[in-house]
Design an enzyme around this catalytic site. Structure first.
Site, PDB file in Angstrom:
ATOM      1  N   TRP A  83       0.829  -1.201   0.000  1.00 44.77           N
ATOM      2  CA  TRP A  83       0.000   0.000   0.000  1.00 44.77           C
ATOM      3  C   TRP A  83       0.866   1.255   0.000  1.00 44.77           C
ATOM      4  O   TRP A  83       0.884   2.035   0.965  1.00 44.77           O
ATOM      5  CB  TRP A  83      -0.943  -0.009   1.212  1.00 44.77           C
ATOM      6  CG  TRP A  83      -1.895  -1.166   1.249  1.00 44.77           C
ATOM      7  CD1 TRP A  83      -2.307  -1.927   0.190  1.00 44.77           C
ATOM      8  CD2 TRP A  83      -2.557  -1.717   2.397  1.00 44.77           C
ATOM      9  NE1 TRP A  83      -3.182  -2.901   0.607  1.00 44.77           N
ATOM     10  CE2 TRP A  83      -3.359  -2.798   1.958  1.00 44.77           C
ATOM     11  CE3 TRP A  83      -2.553  -1.388   3.766  1.00 44.77           C
ATOM     12  CZ2 TRP A  83      -4.148  -3.551   2.840  1.00 44.77           C
ATOM     13  CZ3 TRP A  83      -3.337  -2.132   4.629  1.00 44.77           C
ATOM     14  CH2 TRP A  83      -4.123  -3.202   4.172  1.00 44.77           C
ATOM     15  N   ARG A 209      10.189  -8.382  -8.978  1.00 47.40           N
ATOM     16  CA  ARG A 209       8.922  -9.114  -9.030  1.00 47.40           C
ATOM     17  C   ARG A 209       7.888  -8.001  -9.172  1.00 47.40           C
ATOM     18  O   ARG A 209       7.796  -7.112  -8.332  1.00 47.40           O
ATOM     19  CB  ARG A 209       8.703  -9.916  -7.757  1.00 47.40           C
ATOM     20  CG  ARG A 209       7.388 -10.721  -7.694  1.00 47.40           C
ATOM     21  CD  ARG A 209       6.294  -9.928  -6.999  1.00 47.40           C
ATOM     22  NE  ARG A 209       5.109 -10.727  -6.741  1.00 47.40           N
ATOM     23  CZ  ARG A 209       3.955 -10.200  -6.317  1.00 47.40           C
ATOM     24  NH1 ARG A 209       3.836  -8.909  -6.110  1.00 47.40           N
ATOM     25  NH2 ARG A 209       2.920 -10.969  -6.102  1.00 47.40           N
ATOM     26  N   ASP A 211       4.324  -6.641  -9.157  1.00 48.70           N
ATOM     27  CA  ASP A 211       2.987  -6.895  -8.642  1.00 48.70           C
ATOM     28  C   ASP A 211       1.920  -6.504  -9.677  1.00 48.70           C
ATOM     29  O   ASP A 211       2.129  -5.604 -10.486  1.00 48.70           O
ATOM     30  CB  ASP A 211       2.814  -6.035  -7.379  1.00 48.70           C
ATOM     31  CG  ASP A 211       1.565  -6.353  -6.592  1.00 48.70           C
ATOM     32  OD1 ASP A 211       1.496  -7.447  -6.024  1.00 48.70           O
ATOM     33  OD2 ASP A 211       0.654  -5.500  -6.552  1.00 48.70           O
ATOM     34  N   LYS A 214      -0.983  -7.778 -14.622  1.00 52.91           N
ATOM     35  CA  LYS A 214      -2.076  -7.845 -15.605  1.00 52.91           C
ATOM     36  C   LYS A 214      -3.023  -6.658 -15.503  1.00 52.91           C
ATOM     37  O   LYS A 214      -3.924  -6.507 -16.326  1.00 52.91           O
ATOM     38  CB  LYS A 214      -2.855  -9.153 -15.430  1.00 52.91           C
ATOM     39  CG  LYS A 214      -3.755  -9.214 -14.207  1.00 52.91           C
ATOM     40  CD  LYS A 214      -4.453 -10.576 -14.147  1.00 52.91           C
ATOM     41  CE  LYS A 214      -5.777 -10.504 -13.435  1.00 52.91           C
ATOM     42  NZ  LYS A 214      -6.404 -11.813 -13.227  1.00 52.91           N
ATOM     43  N   GLU A 235       3.718 -10.711 -11.867  1.00 49.94           N
ATOM     44  CA  GLU A 235       2.662 -11.485 -11.221  1.00 49.94           C
ATOM     45  C   GLU A 235       1.394 -11.319 -12.044  1.00 49.94           C
ATOM     46  O   GLU A 235       0.836 -10.228 -12.122  1.00 49.94           O
ATOM     47  CB  GLU A 235       2.407 -10.992  -9.796  1.00 49.94           C
ATOM     48  CG  GLU A 235       1.327 -11.807  -9.084  1.00 49.94           C
ATOM     49  CD  GLU A 235       0.274 -10.984  -8.364  1.00 49.94           C
ATOM     50  OE1 GLU A 235      -0.537 -11.577  -7.643  1.00 49.94           O
ATOM     51  OE2 GLU A 235       0.219  -9.739  -8.541  1.00 49.94           O
ATOM     52  N   ARG A 350       0.792 -15.840   6.647  1.00 42.93           N
ATOM     53  CA  ARG A 350       1.928 -14.918   6.797  1.00 42.93           C
ATOM     54  C   ARG A 350       2.464 -14.977   8.223  1.00 42.93           C
ATOM     55  O   ARG A 350       2.715 -13.956   8.874  1.00 42.93           O
ATOM     56  CB  ARG A 350       1.471 -13.504   6.415  1.00 42.93           C
ATOM     57  CG  ARG A 350       1.001 -13.438   4.969  1.00 42.93           C
ATOM     58  CD  ARG A 350       0.223 -12.189   4.655  1.00 42.93           C
ATOM     59  NE  ARG A 350      -0.211 -12.205   3.247  1.00 42.93           N
ATOM     60  CZ  ARG A 350      -0.698 -11.148   2.620  1.00 42.93           C
ATOM     61  NH1 ARG A 350      -0.829  -9.989   3.238  1.00 42.93           N
ATOM     62  NH2 ARG A 350      -1.061 -11.245   1.358  1.00 42.93           N
TER      63      ARG A 350
HETATM   64  C1  ABC Z   1      -6.686  -7.391   1.682  1.00 41.11           C
HETATM   65  C2  ABC Z   1      -6.983  -8.415   2.759  1.00 41.11           C
HETATM   66  C3  ABC Z   1      -7.687  -9.625   2.182  1.00 41.11           C
HETATM   67  C4  ABC Z   1      -8.958  -9.164   1.464  1.00 41.11           C
HETATM   68  C5  ABC Z   1      -8.584  -8.134   0.396  1.00 41.11           C
HETATM   69  C6  ABC Z   1      -9.815  -7.568  -0.278  1.00 41.11           C
HETATM   70  O1  ABC Z   1      -7.868  -7.044   0.995  1.00 41.11           O
HETATM   71  O2  ABC Z   1      -5.761  -8.806   3.375  1.00 41.11           O
HETATM   72  O3  ABC Z   1      -7.998 -10.517   3.229  1.00 41.11           O
HETATM   73  O4  ABC Z   1      -9.557 -10.276   0.844  1.00 41.11           O
HETATM   74  C7  ABC Z   1      -2.127  -6.686  -0.852  1.00 41.11           C
HETATM   75  C8  ABC Z   1      -2.048  -7.429   0.467  1.00 41.11           C
HETATM   76  C9  ABC Z   1      -3.360  -8.148   0.741  1.00 41.11           C
HETATM   77  C10 ABC Z   1      -4.555  -7.203   0.620  1.00 41.11           C
HETATM   78  C11 ABC Z   1      -4.498  -6.553  -0.777  1.00 41.11           C
HETATM   79  C12 ABC Z   1      -5.638  -5.585  -1.032  1.00 41.11           C
HETATM   80  O5  ABC Z   1      -3.259  -5.848  -0.906  1.00 41.11           O
HETATM   81  O6  ABC Z   1      -1.000  -8.343   0.416  1.00 41.11           O
HETATM   82  O7  ABC Z   1      -3.318  -8.701   2.043  1.00 41.11           O
HETATM   83  O8  ABC Z   1      -5.754  -7.946   0.767  1.00 41.11           O
HETATM   84  O9  ABC Z   1      -5.594  -4.516  -0.148  1.00 41.11           O
HETATM   85  C13 ABC Z   1      -1.012  -8.968  -5.573  1.00 41.11           C
HETATM   86  C14 ABC Z   1      -0.099  -9.310  -4.380  1.00 41.11           C
HETATM   87  C15 ABC Z   1      -0.880  -9.193  -3.108  1.00 41.11           C
HETATM   88  C16 ABC Z   1      -1.215  -7.718  -2.890  1.00 41.11           C
HETATM   89  C17 ABC Z   1      -1.687  -7.069  -4.126  1.00 41.11           C
HETATM   90  C18 ABC Z   1      -2.081  -5.670  -4.040  1.00 41.11           C
HETATM   91  C19 ABC Z   1      -1.610  -7.659  -5.347  1.00 41.11           C
HETATM   92  O10 ABC Z   1       0.540 -10.511  -4.577  1.00 41.11           O
HETATM   93  O11 ABC Z   1      -0.215  -9.668  -1.966  1.00 41.11           O
HETATM   94  O12 ABC Z   1      -2.255  -7.659  -1.865  1.00 41.11           O
HETATM   95  O13 ABC Z   1      -0.879  -4.921  -4.197  1.00 41.11           O
HETATM   96  C20 ABC Z   1      -5.894  -9.992  -7.748  1.00 41.11           C
HETATM   97  C21 ABC Z   1      -4.719  -9.409  -8.517  1.00 41.11           C
HETATM   98  C22 ABC Z   1      -3.392  -9.894  -7.977  1.00 41.11           C
HETATM   99  C23 ABC Z   1      -3.295  -9.627  -6.472  1.00 41.11           C
HETATM  100  C24 ABC Z   1      -4.466 -10.360  -5.825  1.00 41.11           C
HETATM  101  C25 ABC Z   1      -4.467 -10.171  -4.317  1.00 41.11           C
HETATM  102  O14 ABC Z   1      -5.696  -9.836  -6.353  1.00 41.11           O
HETATM  103  O15 ABC Z   1      -4.860  -9.742  -9.884  1.00 41.11           O
HETATM  104  O16 ABC Z   1      -2.366  -9.191  -8.633  1.00 41.11           O
HETATM  105  N1  ABC Z   1      -1.996 -10.013  -5.882  1.00 41.11           N
HETATM  106  C26 ABC Z   1      -9.145 -13.757  -9.517  1.00 41.11           C
HETATM  107  C27 ABC Z   1      -8.586 -12.730 -10.432  1.00 41.11           C
HETATM  108  C28 ABC Z   1      -7.225 -12.269  -9.943  1.00 41.11           C
HETATM  109  C29 ABC Z   1      -7.347 -11.755  -8.530  1.00 41.11           C
HETATM  110  C30 ABC Z   1      -7.920 -12.867  -7.651  1.00 41.11           C
HETATM  111  C31 ABC Z   1      -8.066 -12.434  -6.210  1.00 41.11           C
HETATM  112  O17 ABC Z   1      -9.182 -13.272  -8.182  1.00 41.11           O
HETATM  113  O18 ABC Z   1      -8.480 -13.243 -11.736  1.00 41.11           O
HETATM  114  O19 ABC Z   1      -6.730 -11.244 -10.770  1.00 41.11           O
HETATM  115  O20 ABC Z   1      -6.056 -11.369  -8.070  1.00 41.11           O
HETATM  116  O21 ABC Z   1      -8.934 -11.373  -6.124  1.00 41.11           O
HETATM  117  C32 ABC Z   1      -8.849 -18.941 -10.192  1.00 41.11           C
HETATM  118  C33 ABC Z   1      -9.119 -18.024 -11.334  1.00 41.11           C
HETATM  119  C34 ABC Z   1      -8.411 -16.730 -11.091  1.00 41.11           C
HETATM  120  C35 ABC Z   1      -8.924 -16.151  -9.816  1.00 41.11           C
HETATM  121  C36 ABC Z   1      -8.596 -17.129  -8.718  1.00 41.11           C
HETATM  122  C37 ABC Z   1      -9.004 -16.590  -7.355  1.00 41.11           C
HETATM  123  O22 ABC Z   1      -9.240 -18.365  -8.977  1.00 41.11           O
HETATM  124  O23 ABC Z   1      -8.616 -18.588 -12.498  1.00 41.11           O
HETATM  125  O24 ABC Z   1      -8.635 -15.826 -12.135  1.00 41.11           O
HETATM  126  O25 ABC Z   1      -8.304 -14.903  -9.595  1.00 41.11           O
HETATM  127  O26 ABC Z   1      -9.538 -20.161 -10.362  1.00 41.11           O
END
Ligand code: ABC
Ligand code: CA
Length: 481
Positions: A83, A209, A211, A214, A235, A350
């Site tokens: 963030w 890496r 973030d 896409k 990613e 974590r």
């Molecule tokens: C916080 C809370 C969570 C809460 C969320 C709404 O808010 O902790 O409990 O659920 C950071 C933090 C997280 C935080 C987020 C948001 O920020 O680490 O703790 O979550 O505030 C990256 C990082 C990740 C990071 C962020 C944001 C991005 O690795 O650690 O999170 O900088 C999307 C993004 C992906 C991202 C991920 C968290 O969200 O694309 O880059 N990760 C579908 C979508 C994906 C999507 C995913 C989850 O849902 O296609 O794009 O990812 O929302 C498969 C499908 C997929 C599907 C999955 C779930 O299932 O084929 O397409 O993904 O079968």
């Protein structure tokens, strides 16, 4: 570092806040469900490079380093580092500029690479005067993009099949929207290209890496990566190989998410589908720009439930863990996996590592050590190891034979409690006729048949990682007792 310099590396992924404390103490508690900073620092990592290096890793992926919002949000504090509020300052929870420099220097002294996690897609702020209305976000707190016009107009991504939404709407949710940077704007693009060039230079970063790759238009990436001047892995969270492959064209490397899905499924139970895993790997190799060689293969990360939250059958765990290490990709191990951690979804995956006392006698620590060592021995023995694709020599309902000469990996998903034996028939000419073959996981020796074939049968579902004795004798640190 160049992509070619990354081939053959092995990456240990840490969540900086959760890996090690600066003062080396191990008793401080860390309640994952509180989603607050627990105290891990760059100095903590520096002090525990032995732990990482002794397992055979020669690269470390750390959390984003820039300054984040200080506020307590609906999802707690920004302990994970995603963030960002000021991309020109460091997150002082993790230490000082000197601490970060010291970490990089210490790593380079050991011949290790630093992979930095970076976010371009979004920055974060909070609503003005404690308001809960996302339309009143206080952009003035963000550096350097402090105007509402620096961001795409607010919309939530509702349809992940609509690529324009994915790129131009905001991730996060209404409780904590992540302000989506207007990466269509030329000035913003230039600023980010300069920023990445500077941060890579300033801290001697060896790789990135990226973030949420896409969530930014594809044609943003080539110039950005060129400006960074170092290897990058994007990613792209998707289970679709074709979708993810497109990003290998613009970034170079990606995290191999499309193979992670069938990998997890394959070893979840004896009913898992090993041939779906093999099929996915072949598909990825064919569609990715550089085969799978510049992708990152992983079983766990900070966004997905740990494998041992699904099954704690140690035979299945050891088989699943082996895949990234016998794949064409660069293997990535998420911290804590070696200590047998079991946390499920974010934030439970974590956990702090210090309560483990960095115990190096754990069975999975030794498993990782053996896999890294076997891979290094194979790389040393075969100059085309990191450019020649893996192959599948045999496949049955519960067994798979993976070949990366001179390494042969025997995988099975029958599990620990099965009374059934697993048999693998390794075809003729795989080994030299009648040569000694060693399973580096238990150091037991076998002898290949005169035609170079080998028939292996085990009870208890453990994987086998085979190297010819001649390769092993040159490796120095495997099965030497
Ligand atoms: C916080 C809370 C969570 C809460 C969320 C709404 O808010 O902790 O409990 O659920 C950071 C933090 C997280 C935080 C987020 C948001 O920020 O680490 O703790 O979550 O505030 C990256 C990082 C990740 C990071 C962020 C944001 C991005 O690795 O650690 O999170 O900088 C999307 C993004 C992906 C991202 C991920 C968290 O969200 O694309 O880059 N990760 C579908 C979508 C994906 C999507 C995913 C989850 O849902 O296609 O794009 O990812 O929302 C498969 C499908 C997929 C599907 C999955 C779930 O299932 O084929 O397409 O993904 O079968
Ligand atoms: Ca975006």
């Amino acid at each position: 570092a160049t992509p070619d310099e990354w081939r053959g590396r092995s990456i240990y992924q840490v969540v900086t806040d959760r890996f090690a404390l600066a003062d080396n103490s191990t008793s401080q508690p860390c309640d994952v469900s509180a989603r607050k900073y627990c105290g891990g620092t760059w100095k903590g990592i520096t002090n525990h490079l032995d732990y990482i290096q002794n397992m055979g890793f020669d690269a470390v992926w750390i959390s984003p380093v820039v300054e984040n919002i200080e506020n307590e949000t609906a999802y707690g504090e920004a302990y994970h580092g995603y963030w960002a509020q000021d991309i020109y300052s460091l997150n002082n929870h993790f230490g000082s500029k000197d601490d970060l420099n010291e970490l990089v220097t210490a790593m380079h002294f050991r011949g290790m690479y630093l992979m930095l996690d970076i976010v371009v897609n979004h920055l974060v702020s909070v609503p003005k005067n404690g308001s809960t209305d996302i339309q009143t976000l206080d952009f003035s707190l963000i550096q350097p993009f402090s105007n509402a016009s620096d961001y795409h107009p607010y919309c939530e991504i509702t349809d992940y099949n609509n690529q324009t939404d994915v790129e131009q709407c905001w991730i996060g949710d209404k409780k904590l929207p992540l302000a989506d940077l207007n990466t269509e704007d030329k000035d913003i693009v230039n600023t980010m290209n300069e920023w990445v060039k500077d941060i890579v230079k300033k801290y001697n970063v060896d790789g990135l890496r990226i973030d949420t790759a896409k969530h930014i238009r594809k044609d943003f990436w080539p110039e950005f990566v060129a400006s960074a001047g170092t290897f990058a892995m994007g990613e792209v969270l998707s289970d679709n190989t074709t979708y993810t492959a497109a990003y290998t064209e613009v970034i170079g490397g990606v995290l191999d998410y499309p193979t992670w899905f069938p990998l997890t499924a394959a070893f979840t139970s004896p009913k898992g589908n090993l041939s779906a895993l093999a099929t996915s790997a072949v598909q990825a190799r064919k569609q990715y720009k550089n085969g799978a060689f510049l992708t990152g293969a992983f079983l766990e990360n900070h966004d997905q439930p740990r494998f041992q939250s699904i099954t704690q059958d140690q035979a299945l765990v050891k088989n699943a863990m082996m895949w990234p290490f016998v794949h064409d990709s660069i293997p990535i191990l998420y911290y804590g996996q070696e200590q047998g951690y079991t946390g499920n979804n974010d934030p439970n995956n974590r956990e702090a590592l210090w309560p483990s006392n960095f115990d190096t006698s754990k069975p999975l620590v030794n498993h990782v050590k053996a896999m890294n060592a076997a891979r290094k021995a194979a790389i040393a023995a075969n100059s085309s190891y990191t450019t020649a694709p893996m192959s599948f020599l045999a496949q049955s309902d519960n067994g798979l034979v993976v070949s990366k000469p001179p390494l042969v990996a025997l995988l099975t998903n029958v599990g620990n409690s099965s009374t059934a034996a697993t048999t693998w028939d390794i075809p003729a000419s795989t080994f030299k006729g009648s040569e000694t073959v060693v399973n580096v996981l238990d150091c037991k020796t076998m002898t290949a048949a005169p035609d170079g074939s080998l028939h292996v049968r085990v009870q208890g579902g453990m994987p086998q990682l085979l190297l010819p004795g001649s390769v092993l004798s040159k490796s120095g640190n495997l099965c030497t007792k």
